[in-house]
Design a protein around this motif. Structure first.
Motif, mmCIF file in Angstrom:
data_model
loop_
_atom_site.group_PDB
_atom_site.id
_atom_site.type_symbol
_atom_site.label_atom_id
_atom_site.label_comp_id
_atom_site.label_asym_id
_atom_site.label_seq_id
_atom_site.Cartn_x
_atom_site.Cartn_y
_atom_site.Cartn_z
ATOM 1 N N ILE A 12 32.225 45.677 33.135
ATOM 2 C CA ILE A 12 32.271 45.934 34.578
ATOM 3 C C ILE A 12 33.716 46.004 35.064
ATOM 4 O O ILE A 12 34.085 46.889 35.838
ATOM 5 C CB ILE A 12 31.465 44.860 35.344
ATOM 6 C CG1 ILE A 12 29.971 45.028 35.042
ATOM 7 C CG2 ILE A 12 31.731 44.938 36.851
ATOM 8 C CD1 ILE A 12 29.123 43.857 35.486
ATOM 9 N N GLY B 140 35.310 49.209 34.589
ATOM 10 C CA GLY B 140 34.816 50.339 35.368
ATOM 11 C C GLY B 140 33.359 50.701 35.211
ATOM 12 O O GLY B 140 32.875 51.601 35.899
ATOM 13 N N ALA B 141 32.621 50.062 34.324
ATOM 14 C CA ALA B 141 31.204 50.387 34.161
ATOM 15 C C ALA B 141 30.430 49.947 35.409
ATOM 16 O O ALA B 141 30.717 48.902 35.990
ATOM 17 C CB ALA B 141 30.639 49.699 32.925
ATOM 18 N N ALA B 142 29.494 50.741 35.805
ATOM 19 C CA ALA B 142 28.640 50.388 36.942
ATOM 20 C C ALA B 142 27.573 49.404 36.460
ATOM 21 O O ALA B 142 26.893 49.668 35.460
ATOM 22 C CB ALA B 142 27.985 51.630 37.521
ATOM 23 N N PRO B 143 27.399 48.262 37.132
ATOM 24 C CA PRO B 143 26.394 47.287 36.701
ATOM 25 C C PRO B 143 25.004 47.896 36.551
ATOM 26 O O PRO B 143 24.264 47.533 35.635
ATOM 27 C CB PRO B 143 26.428 46.229 37.812
ATOM 28 C CG PRO B 143 27.810 46.319 38.355
ATOM 29 C CD PRO B 143 28.175 47.781 38.275
ATOM 30 N N ASP C 156 24.237 50.692 35.450
ATOM 31 C CA ASP C 156 24.159 51.502 34.236
ATOM 32 C C ASP C 156 24.075 50.659 32.962
ATOM 33 O O ASP C 156 23.822 51.200 31.883
ATOM 34 C CB ASP C 156 25.376 52.428 34.130
ATOM 35 C CG ASP C 156 25.398 53.486 35.230
ATOM 36 O OD1 ASP C 156 24.318 53.776 35.794
ATOM 37 O OD2 ASP C 156 26.496 53.999 35.514
#
Length: 198
Positions: free
Chosen positions: A112, A115-118, A120
């Protein structure tokens, strides 16, 4: 279990479905406070051939020392949901490996923060479960833990040399059984190195 805190309905369904296969009766005992706990454990301890399975919830975690003390006092075999019950003096625990869960959570935080969207990220269930056995507690209530259980344990909270001295014959018998020795080959090899005969 505390019906106000525990996710008990899934446990009850599993217990009720499994009990006949083991020729036991599952009895759910809701408790709301320390007095209820004492009364429930005292009553269960007076029943012959009884044992206790403690479901995971905040209520039993808060009262774990009382539960462990009463289980010992009434010589009641009990299995707990987390390792810390055993390190507090309980007989045994079977549950998820909390260290592995925290490591998994850390990897999610890392993703997260990068940059990962939670939304996703995939939902993951715990994959590692551990059986922990406290032989001191077993001895205190006059219970002998079979070698087949000890072989499956991730941790046994007594020095292995003491365990070996007391249970050498039983443990080697388990290793001489082809059905047991194959899945526990590494464990059995260690026993043979200690002087057991195959």
């Amino acid at each position: 279990f505390n019906p106000r805190a525990a996710p008990y309905t899934s446990y009850l369904r599993s217990f009720d479905a499994s009990a006949p296969a083991f020729a036991v009766q599952a009895v759910a005992t809701p408790v709301l406070d320390a007095a209820d706990l004492e009364n429930a454990i005292r009553a269960l301890g007076r029943e012959p051939n009884s044992a206790m399975f403690v479901v995971p919830d905040v209520f039993v975690q808060v009262h774990r020392e009382l539960i462990i003390r009463l289980a010992g006092q009434y010589r009641l075999p009990a299995i707990y949901p987390y390792r810390f019950f055993v390190t507090s003096g309980g007989l045994m625990s079977y549950g998820l490996d909390t260290v592995a869960v925290f490591r998994l959570a850390a990897s999610y935080v890392d993703r997260i923060l990068k940059g990962a969207a939670p939304a996703d990220l995939p939902v993951q269930a715990p994959m590692t479960f551990q059986l922990i056995v406290n032989l001191k507690a077993a001895n205190a209530i006059g219970l002998t833990i079979p070698g087949s259980i000890l072989m499956r344990a991730a941790e046994v909270s007594e020095a292995f040399d003491k365990l070996w001295a007391k249970n050498k014959a039983a443990m080697m018998k388990e290793c001489n059984d082809a059905a047991m020795s194959k899945p526990h080959a590494q464990f059995c090899e260690k026993l043979r190195a200690l002087g057991g005969k195959a």
